[in-house]
Design a protein around this motif. Structure first.
Motif, PDB file in Angstrom:
ATOM      1  N   LYS A  63       0.820  -1.207   0.000  1.00 20.45           N
ATOM      2  CA  LYS A  63       0.000   0.000   0.000  1.00 20.45           C
ATOM      3  C   LYS A  63       0.860   1.266   0.000  1.00 20.45           C
ATOM      4  O   LYS A  63       0.541   2.245  -0.690  1.00 20.45           O
ATOM      5  CB  LYS A  63      -0.919   0.007   1.238  1.00 20.45           C
ATOM      6  CG  LYS A  63      -1.879   1.201   1.275  1.00 20.45           C
ATOM      7  CD  LYS A  63      -2.755   1.174   2.509  1.00 20.45           C
ATOM      8  CE  LYS A  63      -3.687   2.381   2.529  1.00 20.45           C
ATOM      9  NZ  LYS A  63      -4.521   2.424   3.747  1.00 20.45           N
ATOM     10  N   SER A  64       1.962   1.267   0.764  1.00 17.77           N
ATOM     11  CA  SER A  64       2.803   2.469   0.867  1.00 17.77           C
ATOM     12  C   SER A  64       3.556   2.736  -0.431  1.00 17.77           C
ATOM     13  O   SER A  64       3.907   3.877  -0.728  1.00 17.77           O
ATOM     14  CB  SER A  64       3.788   2.328   2.026  1.00 17.77           C
ATOM     15  OG  SER A  64       4.645   1.223   1.822  1.00 17.77           O
ATOM     16  N   ASP A  65       3.832   1.686  -1.212  1.00 18.57           N
ATOM     17  CA  ASP A  65       4.489   1.850  -2.513  1.00 18.57           C
ATOM     18  C   ASP A  65       3.649   1.127  -3.558  1.00 18.57           C
ATOM     19  O   ASP A  65       3.848  -0.059  -3.824  1.00 18.57           O
ATOM     20  CB  ASP A  65       5.907   1.278  -2.464  1.00 18.57           C
ATOM     21  CG  ASP A  65       6.662   1.491  -3.771  1.00 18.57           C
ATOM     22  OD1 ASP A  65       6.067   2.029  -4.728  1.00 18.57           O
ATOM     23  OD2 ASP A  65       7.843   1.102  -3.836  1.00 18.57           O
ATOM     24  N   PRO A  66       2.680   1.821  -4.176  1.00 18.05           N
ATOM     25  CA  PRO A  66       1.700   1.173  -5.051  1.00 18.05           C
ATOM     26  C   PRO A  66       2.282   0.407  -6.239  1.00 18.05           C
ATOM     27  O   PRO A  66       1.606  -0.441  -6.810  1.00 18.05           O
ATOM     28  CB  PRO A  66       0.836   2.350  -5.532  1.00 18.05           C
ATOM     29  CG  PRO A  66       0.988   3.384  -4.464  1.00 18.05           C
ATOM     30  CD  PRO A  66       2.398   3.248  -3.992  1.00 18.05           C
ATOM     31  N   THR A  67       3.519   0.700  -6.629  1.00 13.17           N
ATOM     32  CA  THR A  67       4.109  -0.003  -7.783  1.00 13.17           C
ATOM     33  C   THR A  67       5.034  -1.146  -7.360  1.00 13.17           C
ATOM     34  O   THR A  67       5.577  -1.850  -8.217  1.00 13.17           O
ATOM     35  CB  THR A  67       4.909   0.980  -8.659  1.00 13.17           C
ATOM     36  OG1 THR A  67       6.022   1.487  -7.904  1.00 13.17           O
ATOM     37  CG2 THR A  67       4.035   2.130  -9.128  1.00 13.17           C
ATOM     38  N   ALA A  68       5.225  -1.343  -6.052  1.00 16.86           N
ATOM     39  CA  ALA A  68       6.206  -2.321  -5.571  1.00 16.86           C
ATOM     40  C   ALA A  68       5.874  -3.739  -6.033  1.00 16.86           C
ATOM     41  O   ALA A  68       6.771  -4.486  -6.452  1.00 16.86           O
ATOM     42  CB  ALA A  68       6.280  -2.271  -4.048  1.00 16.86           C
ATOM     43  N   VAL A  69       4.603  -4.130  -5.978  1.00 14.45           N
ATOM     44  CA  VAL A  69       4.225  -5.492  -6.344  1.00 14.45           C
ATOM     45  C   VAL A  69       4.407  -5.711  -7.847  1.00 14.45           C
ATOM     46  O   VAL A  69       4.980  -6.720  -8.285  1.00 14.45           O
ATOM     47  CB  VAL A  69       2.771  -5.795  -5.931  1.00 14.45           C
ATOM     48  CG1 VAL A  69       2.411  -7.239  -6.283  1.00 14.45           C
ATOM     49  CG2 VAL A  69       2.584  -5.575  -4.439  1.00 14.45           C
ATOM     50  N   THR A  70       3.952  -4.760  -8.647  1.00 14.47           N
ATOM     51  CA  THR A  70       4.104  -4.875 -10.099  1.00 14.47           C
ATOM     52  C   THR A  70       5.573  -4.923 -10.497  1.00 14.47           C
ATOM     53  O   THR A  70       5.982  -5.740 -11.337  1.00 14.47           O
ATOM     54  CB  THR A  70       3.405  -3.699 -10.797  1.00 14.47           C
ATOM     55  OG1 THR A  70       2.029  -3.665 -10.418  1.00 14.47           O
ATOM     56  CG2 THR A  70       3.507  -3.829 -12.312  1.00 14.47           C
ATOM     57  N   ASP A  71       6.385  -4.049  -9.902  1.00 17.07           N
ATOM     58  CA  ASP A  71       7.827  -4.029 -10.214  1.00 17.07           C
ATOM     59  C   ASP A  71       8.478  -5.360  -9.862  1.00 17.07           C
ATOM     60  O   ASP A  71       9.323  -5.872 -10.613  1.00 17.07           O
ATOM     61  CB  ASP A  71       8.512  -2.894  -9.446  1.00 17.07           C
ATOM     62  CG  ASP A  71       8.098  -1.503  -9.952  1.00 17.07           C
ATOM     63  OD1 ASP A  71       7.539  -1.434 -11.063  1.00 17.07           O
ATOM     64  OD2 ASP A  71       8.321  -0.518  -9.227  1.00 17.07           O
ATOM     65  N   ALA A  72       8.088  -5.930  -8.716  1.00 19.53           N
ATOM     66  CA  ALA A  72       8.672  -7.203  -8.287  1.00 19.53           C
ATOM     67  C   ALA A  72       8.279  -8.333  -9.230  1.00 19.53           C
ATOM     68  O   ALA A  72       9.085  -9.226  -9.522  1.00 19.53           O
ATOM     69  CB  ALA A  72       8.231  -7.522  -6.863  1.00 19.53           C
ATOM     70  N   LEU A  73       7.039  -8.317  -9.715  1.00 17.61           N
ATOM     71  CA  LEU A  73       6.590  -9.349 -10.642  1.00 17.61           C
ATOM     72  C   LEU A  73       7.398  -9.337 -11.938  1.00 17.61           C
ATOM     73  O   LEU A  73       7.694 -10.384 -12.511  1.00 17.61           O
ATOM     74  CB  LEU A  73       5.108  -9.156 -10.975  1.00 17.61           C
ATOM     75  CG  LEU A  73       4.063  -9.543  -9.927  1.00 17.61           C
ATOM     76  CD1 LEU A  73       2.668  -9.240 -10.437  1.00 17.61           C
ATOM     77  CD2 LEU A  73       4.169 -11.025  -9.560  1.00 17.61           C
ATOM     78  N   LYS A  74       7.754  -8.145 -12.402  1.00 17.14           N
ATOM     79  CA  LYS A  74       8.376  -8.003 -13.706  1.00 17.14           C
ATOM     80  C   LYS A  74       9.897  -7.945 -13.663  1.00 17.14           C
ATOM     81  O   LYS A  74      10.547  -7.992 -14.719  1.00 17.14           O
ATOM     82  CB  LYS A  74       7.817  -6.758 -14.411  1.00 17.14           C
ATOM     83  CG  LYS A  74       6.317  -6.889 -14.673  1.00 17.14           C
ATOM     84  CD  LYS A  74       5.766  -5.788 -15.510  1.00 17.14           C
ATOM     85  CE  LYS A  74       4.299  -6.051 -15.853  1.00 17.14           C
ATOM     86  NZ  LYS A  74       4.127  -7.257 -16.702  1.00 17.14           N
ATOM     87  N   SER A  75      10.466  -7.849 -12.476  1.00 14.20           N
ATOM     88  CA  SER A  75      11.922  -7.792 -12.384  1.00 14.20           C
ATOM     89  C   SER A  75      12.526  -9.140 -12.789  1.00 14.20           C
ATOM     90  O   SER A  75      11.954 -10.202 -12.544  1.00 14.20           O
ATOM     91  CB  SER A  75      12.357  -7.436 -10.968  1.00 14.20           C
ATOM     92  OG  SER A  75      11.999  -8.467 -10.072  1.00 14.20           O
ATOM     93  N   VAL A  76      13.698  -9.080 -13.405  1.00 16.65           N
ATOM     94  CA  VAL A  76      14.381 -10.296 -13.855  1.00 16.65           C
ATOM     95  C   VAL A  76      15.513 -10.606 -12.883  1.00 16.65           C
ATOM     96  O   VAL A  76      16.398  -9.775 -12.652  1.00 16.65           O
ATOM     97  CB  VAL A  76      14.939 -10.122 -15.282  1.00 16.65           C
ATOM     98  CG1 VAL A  76      15.688 -11.376 -15.715  1.00 16.65           C
ATOM     99  CG2 VAL A  76      13.811  -9.807 -16.249  1.00 16.65           C
ATOM    100  N   GLY A  77      15.487 -11.783 -12.312  1.00 20.03           N
ATOM    101  CA  GLY A  77      16.489 -12.167 -11.328  1.00 20.03           C
ATOM    102  C   GLY A  77      17.807 -12.564 -11.969  1.00 20.03           C
ATOM    103  O   GLY A  77      17.886 -12.867 -13.168  1.00 20.03           O
TER     104      GLY A  77
END
Length: 332
Positions: A63-77
């Motif tokens: 909630k505090s960082d609204p893009t955090a979940v989307t960014d984590a989904l799309k990040s490449v490890g």
């Protein structure tokens, strides 16, 4: 997609690698946590955390960082392999960034695993997961474990069970919460050390409260105290003890009495019985005798079959009647 029962159990055990997201919710935090652990382990395998293929976020962080979940989904490890983004303890007030991430998911992104409390049917988060073509929602409720769940838990500990031990395990599954049940199976596996588990091993490893709740009513039947059975059954029924549990433990007790009667006394039992219970069993063996104990076991077998059949008779009433009949046999 909304999954229930055996379908949900199969999904947790062998999830589709193409699944976009899974919402696991329920009032019992332990049930939710166990299923979440199982799902993530089967999605990414061991070592995912060390290889940074598992990202953890809280509902508040989302909630505090609204893009955090989307960014984590799309990040490449850095390491190859499947990835999971786990968002823990999401409430309805924190649902918006999670729903946005779900809507933004595309093939190749990490799998999103979300946990939360008891969401209502009107929950926006629940509706979003149920409506998504590649997402699942699983509600976990306070109800006994099903056969597939029990089988999976037994297989996870590589337990080999005798027929009677299996029945004892099924009885424990009806009484214990999933966390305590799995701990009991782990103790059994360590105790057995690869050998076949017997019914007495299950009794030995079972939490003390299970036996304590049933001992009094079983003793009342074996001692011929019919008047005590009704009040005890009411108390056990109010505590949620299942009739099938009672018939299993009662049968085990009468099997021990019969074995002692045939062997010439409680001293012949294996494992041996000590303390006050030994004195009570010696008294019961003398009072019953082998022949009457065989009749008692036949009665219990019939009762067990009735309880497991499609009969609509109230199960606790069926068990209470059987216990009273046993008590009358003891006095005859």
């Amino acid at each position: 997609m909304n999954l229930r029962g055996a379908q949900a159990t199969r999904f947790f055990a062998k999830p589709d690698p193409g699944t976009a997201a899974a919402l696991i919710y329920g009032a019992d935090a332990m049930r939710v946590a166990l299923k979440r652990q199982e799902l993530i382990a089967n999605l990414v395998g061991p070592g995912a955390e060390e290889e940074m293929r598992l990202t953890r976020l809280s509902g508040q962080e989302a909630k505090s960082d609204p893009t955090a979940v989307t960014d984590a989904l799309k990040s490449v490890g850095f390491f190859p392999g499947p990835r999971v983004v786990f968002v823990d303890g999401v409430t309805e007030l924190q649902a918006k960034p999670v729903i946005s991430a779900l809507d933004a998911w595309t093939p190749g992104d990490a799998t999103l695993v979300v946990t939360g409390g008891a969401f209502k049917k009107t929950s926006k988060l629940r509706k979003a997961f149920e409506a998504h073509a590649k997402a699942v929602a699983v509600g976990l409720y306070d109800e006994p474990m099903g056969r597939e769940e029990i089988d999976a838990a037994i297989a996870a500990e590589s337990l080999s069970l005798s027929t009677e031990a299996r029945r004892g395990i099924e009885a424990l599954a009806q009484e214990l919460d999933p966390g305590d049940f799995r701990q009991t199976l782990t103790k059994l596996a360590l105790y057995a050390n690869g050998a076949e588990v017997a019914a007495d091993d299950v009794t030995l490893m079972a939490p003390a409260t299970i036996d304590a709740e049933t001992d009094q009513v079983i003793a009342a039947a074996a001692d011929g105290n019919a008047g005590a059975i009704g009040p005890l059954m009411q108390r056990l029924g109010g505590q949620g003890v299942a009739a099938v549990t009672l018939v299993i433990f009662t049968t085990r007790h009468f099997q021990q009495l019969h074995a002692a009667a045939v062997a010439g006394g409680v001293g012949g039992l294996r494992p041996p019985v000590y303390g006050p219970r030994r004195d009570a069993m010696e008294r019961q063996v003398r009072g019953w005798g082998a022949r009457k104990l065989e009749q008692a076991l036949a009665l219990l077998m019939d009762t067990d079959l009735t309880l497991r059949s499609a009969s609509r008779a109230p199960q606790m009433a069926v068990m209470e009647r059987a216990l009273i009949r046993l008590a009358m046999m003891a006095r005859s």
